[in-house]
Design a protein around this motif. Sequence first.
Motif, PDB file in Angstrom:
ATOM      1  N   ILE A  17       1.018  -1.151  -0.052  1.00  0.00           N
ATOM      2  CA  ILE A  17       0.071   0.203   0.028  1.00  0.00           C
ATOM      3  C   ILE A  17       0.899   1.216   0.029  1.00  0.00           C
ATOM      4  CG2 ILE A  17      -1.768   1.288   1.119  1.00  0.00           C
ATOM      5  CD1 ILE A  17      -2.661  -1.137  -0.369  1.00  0.00           C
ATOM      6  N   LEU A  18       1.869   1.368   0.805  1.00  0.00           N
ATOM      7  CA  LEU A  18       2.678   2.533   0.880  1.00  0.00           C
ATOM      8  C   LEU A  18       3.401   2.626  -0.514  1.00  0.00           C
ATOM      9  CD1 LEU A  18       4.444   2.748   4.179  1.00  0.00           C
ATOM     10  CD2 LEU A  18       2.603   3.970   3.417  1.00  0.00           C
ATOM     11  N   SER A  19       3.897   1.879  -0.929  1.00  0.00           N
ATOM     12  CA  SER A  19       4.552   1.762  -2.491  1.00  0.00           C
ATOM     13  C   SER A  19       3.453   2.112  -3.433  1.00  0.00           C
ATOM     14  CB  SER A  19       5.344   0.425  -2.809  1.00  0.00           C
ATOM     15  OG  SER A  19       6.443   0.123  -2.160  1.00  0.00           O
ATOM     16  N   ALA A  20       2.252   1.674  -3.289  1.00  0.00           N
ATOM     17  CA  ALA A  20       0.975   2.077  -4.190  1.00  0.00           C
ATOM     18  C   ALA A  20       0.840   3.416  -4.218  1.00  0.00           C
ATOM     19  CB  ALA A  20       0.014   0.983  -4.039  1.00  0.00           C
ATOM     20  N   VAL A  21       0.679   3.814  -3.119  1.00  0.00           N
ATOM     21  CA  VAL A  21       0.557   5.394  -2.854  1.00  0.00           C
ATOM     22  C   VAL A  21       1.610   6.217  -3.596  1.00  0.00           C
ATOM     23  CG1 VAL A  21      -0.150   7.220  -1.217  1.00  0.00           C
ATOM     24  CG2 VAL A  21      -1.110   4.924  -1.203  1.00  0.00           C
ATOM     25  N   ALA A  22       2.909   5.889  -3.043  1.00  0.00           N
ATOM     26  CA  ALA A  22       3.941   6.564  -3.370  1.00  0.00           C
ATOM     27  C   ALA A  22       4.260   6.634  -5.007  1.00  0.00           C
ATOM     28  CB  ALA A  22       5.245   6.048  -2.763  1.00  0.00           C
ATOM     29  N   CYS A  23       3.642   5.454  -5.788  1.00  0.00           N
ATOM     30  CA  CYS A  23       4.145   5.323  -7.219  1.00  0.00           C
ATOM     31  C   CYS A  23       2.746   5.881  -7.875  1.00  0.00           C
ATOM     32  CB  CYS A  23       4.552   3.886  -7.386  1.00  0.00           C
ATOM     33  SG  CYS A  23       5.883   3.402  -6.727  1.00  0.00           S
ATOM     34  N   HIS A  24       1.927   6.300  -7.333  1.00  0.00           N
ATOM     35  CA  HIS A  24       0.395   6.717  -8.006  1.00  0.00           C
ATOM     36  C   HIS A  24       1.096   7.723  -9.217  1.00  0.00           C
ATOM     37  CE1 HIS A  24      -3.360   8.200  -8.710  1.00  0.00           C
ATOM     38  NE2 HIS A  24      -4.053   7.202  -7.918  1.00  0.00           N
ATOM     39  N   PRO A  25       0.462   7.644 -10.330  1.00  0.00           N
ATOM     40  CA  PRO A  25       0.798   8.307 -11.261  1.00  0.00           C
ATOM     41  C   PRO A  25       0.518   9.924 -11.092  1.00  0.00           C
ATOM     42  CG  PRO A  25      -0.598   6.462 -12.261  1.00  0.00           C
ATOM     43  CD  PRO A  25      -0.479   6.358 -10.742  1.00  0.00           C
ATOM     44  N   ARG A  26      -0.170  10.036 -10.459  1.00  0.00           N
ATOM     45  CA  ARG A  26      -0.540  11.725 -10.097  1.00  0.00           C
ATOM     46  C   ARG A  26       0.415  12.199  -9.234  1.00  0.00           C
ATOM     47  NH1 ARG A  26      -6.145  14.074 -10.088  1.00  0.00           N
ATOM     48  NH2 ARG A  26      -7.497  12.572 -11.276  1.00  0.00           N
ATOM     49  N   MET A  41      -6.635  15.860  -6.797  1.00  0.00           N
ATOM     50  CA  MET A  41      -5.609  14.926  -6.361  1.00  0.00           C
ATOM     51  C   MET A  41      -5.954  14.131  -5.314  1.00  0.00           C
ATOM     52  SD  MET A  41      -1.548  15.329  -5.292  1.00  0.00           S
ATOM     53  CE  MET A  41      -2.066  16.319  -3.772  1.00  0.00           C
ATOM     54  N   LEU A  42      -6.473  14.773  -4.001  1.00  0.00           N
ATOM     55  CA  LEU A  42      -6.824  13.993  -2.854  1.00  0.00           C
ATOM     56  C   LEU A  42      -8.264  13.249  -2.945  1.00  0.00           C
ATOM     57  CD1 LEU A  42      -6.146  16.901  -0.419  1.00  0.00           C
ATOM     58  CD2 LEU A  42      -4.983  14.948  -0.558  1.00  0.00           C
ATOM     59  N   ARG A  43      -9.041  13.591  -3.841  1.00  0.00           N
ATOM     60  CA  ARG A  43      -9.949  12.866  -4.114  1.00  0.00           C
ATOM     61  C   ARG A  43      -9.739  11.345  -5.048  1.00  0.00           C
ATOM     62  NH1 ARG A  43     -14.500  16.755  -6.585  1.00  0.00           N
ATOM     63  NH2 ARG A  43     -15.254  17.771  -4.394  1.00  0.00           N
ATOM     64  N   SER A  44      -8.745  11.489  -5.770  1.00  0.00           N
ATOM     65  CA  SER A  44      -8.339  10.603  -6.539  1.00  0.00           C
ATOM     66  C   SER A  44      -7.536   9.445  -5.581  1.00  0.00           C
ATOM     67  CB  SER A  44      -7.322  10.930  -7.698  1.00  0.00           C
ATOM     68  OG  SER A  44      -6.598   9.968  -8.246  1.00  0.00           O
ATOM     69  N   ILE A  45      -6.657   9.850  -4.597  1.00  0.00           N
ATOM     70  CA  ILE A  45      -5.881   9.142  -3.997  1.00  0.00           C
ATOM     71  C   ILE A  45      -6.807   8.434  -2.755  1.00  0.00           C
ATOM     72  CG2 ILE A  45      -4.187   9.101  -1.986  1.00  0.00           C
ATOM     73  CD1 ILE A  45      -3.000   9.473  -4.730  1.00  0.00           C
ATOM     74  N   ARG A  46      -7.787   9.199  -2.345  1.00  0.00           N
ATOM     75  CA  ARG A  46      -8.764   8.491  -1.480  1.00  0.00           C
ATOM     76  C   ARG A  46      -9.655   7.453  -2.241  1.00  0.00           C
ATOM     77  NH1 ARG A  46     -13.761  12.179   0.426  1.00  0.00           N
ATOM     78  NH2 ARG A  46     -14.624  11.396  -1.424  1.00  0.00           N
ATOM     79  N   GLY A  47     -10.041   7.567  -3.339  1.00  0.00           N
ATOM     80  CA  GLY A  47     -10.939   6.563  -4.207  1.00  0.00           C
ATOM     81  C   GLY A  47      -9.739   5.530  -4.585  1.00  0.00           C
ATOM     82  N   PHE A  48      -8.486   5.827  -4.927  1.00  0.00           N
ATOM     83  CA  PHE A  48      -7.656   4.556  -4.973  1.00  0.00           C
ATOM     84  C   PHE A  48      -7.399   3.619  -3.839  1.00  0.00           C
ATOM     85  CE2 PHE A  48      -3.332   3.304  -4.558  1.00  0.00           C
ATOM     86  CZ  PHE A  48      -3.131   2.203  -5.453  1.00  0.00           C
ATOM     87  N   LEU A  49      -7.366   4.277  -2.614  1.00  0.00           N
ATOM     88  CA  LEU A  49      -7.276   3.775  -1.280  1.00  0.00           C
ATOM     89  C   LEU A  49      -8.481   2.928  -1.010  1.00  0.00           C
ATOM     90  CD1 LEU A  49      -5.111   6.065   0.888  1.00  0.00           C
ATOM     91  CD2 LEU A  49      -4.480   3.950  -0.074  1.00  0.00           C
ATOM     92  N   LEU A  79      11.641   3.189   2.040  1.00  0.00           N
ATOM     93  CA  LEU A  79      11.441   2.211   1.033  1.00  0.00           C
ATOM     94  C   LEU A  79      10.466   2.864  -0.072  1.00  0.00           C
ATOM     95  CD1 LEU A  79      12.145  -1.218   2.419  1.00  0.00           C
ATOM     96  CD2 LEU A  79      13.548   0.187   1.187  1.00  0.00           C
ATOM     97  N   ALA A  80       9.110   3.116   0.644  1.00  0.00           N
ATOM     98  CA  ALA A  80       8.268   3.778  -0.472  1.00  0.00           C
ATOM     99  C   ALA A  80       8.828   5.140  -0.999  1.00  0.00           C
ATOM    100  CB  ALA A  80       6.884   3.954   0.398  1.00  0.00           C
ATOM    101  N   GLN A  81       9.318   6.036  -0.155  1.00  0.00           N
ATOM    102  CA  GLN A  81       9.872   7.210  -0.588  1.00  0.00           C
ATOM    103  C   GLN A  81      10.960   7.095  -1.618  1.00  0.00           C
ATOM    104  OE1 GLN A  81      11.524   9.696   2.491  1.00  0.00           O
ATOM    105  NE2 GLN A  81      11.299  11.451   1.164  1.00  0.00           N
ATOM    106  N   LEU A  82      11.976   6.110  -1.324  1.00  0.00           N
ATOM    107  CA  LEU A  82      12.962   5.822  -2.097  1.00  0.00           C
ATOM    108  C   LEU A  82      12.368   5.466  -3.830  1.00  0.00           C
ATOM    109  CD1 LEU A  82      15.965   5.533  -2.725  1.00  0.00           C
ATOM    110  CD2 LEU A  82      15.875   3.175  -2.038  1.00  0.00           C
ATOM    111  N   GLY A  83      11.362   4.503  -3.899  1.00  0.00           N
ATOM    112  CA  GLY A  83      10.688   4.153  -4.922  1.00  0.00           C
ATOM    113  C   GLY A  83      10.130   5.195  -5.592  1.00  0.00           C
ATOM    114  N   SER A  84       9.473   6.199  -4.743  1.00  0.00           N
ATOM    115  CA  SER A  84       8.899   7.345  -5.610  1.00  0.00           C
ATOM    116  C   SER A  84      10.047   8.252  -6.028  1.00  0.00           C
ATOM    117  CB  SER A  84       7.889   8.154  -4.444  1.00  0.00           C
ATOM    118  OG  SER A  84       7.417   9.562  -4.987  1.00  0.00           O
ATOM    119  N   LEU A  85      10.861   8.545  -5.532  1.00  0.00           N
ATOM    120  CA  LEU A  85      11.897   9.450  -5.880  1.00  0.00           C
ATOM    121  C   LEU A  85      12.554   8.986  -7.139  1.00  0.00           C
ATOM    122  CD1 LEU A  85      13.583  10.736  -2.268  1.00  0.00           C
ATOM    123  CD2 LEU A  85      12.312  12.057  -4.052  1.00  0.00           C
TER     124      LEU A  85
END
Length: 157
Positions: A17-26, A41-49, A79-85
């Motif tokens: 879940i953390l990686s999925a949020v960090a890697c979200h295309p938005r 953006m927040l609605r999209s992340i909420r809907g995704f979760l 690790l999620a932040q590293l994946g995002s960066l």
Amino acid sequence: PPVTTIVRPRLTGQHDILSAVACHPRLQLKGWSPFQTSKDMLRSIRGFLEGVARVDLASEQNDLANFPGGAFSQLDRLLAQLGSLCELVPADLRPDHPGNPYKADPWAQNEELTQSSLGAMLARRRSQRSGSQRAVSAAPAAAAQGDEGLEATLFDL
């Protein structure tokens, strides 16, 4: 793009879940658009979760007294932040994967919307620069052909 993380509650799902949020295309530089509103953006992340995550009721990490830093470990967050960066998207989160969890987000799937993103704008700028360098190097040859060749070259810029 903004950096996001989940502090509490502990969530579980088919994906990390953390990686999925960090890697979200938005939330990726290549998909980030300054034109999207924070609310969208927040609605999209909420809907995704809501679609991919569930609260892990059995996790003792939800206990605020025992885990005041959050329901995810510092290592999980790093690790999620590293994946995002690094824009390292796990295989099961990539757009071409059959179980792609971002399919419901039109921003992540619509080519027109992604073309307005910062990454797409930077790619177009690089392409235009390399195109203008080719046109500049072709200008002396066009000048030798007369004014018509020069006008065509300048028009292509």
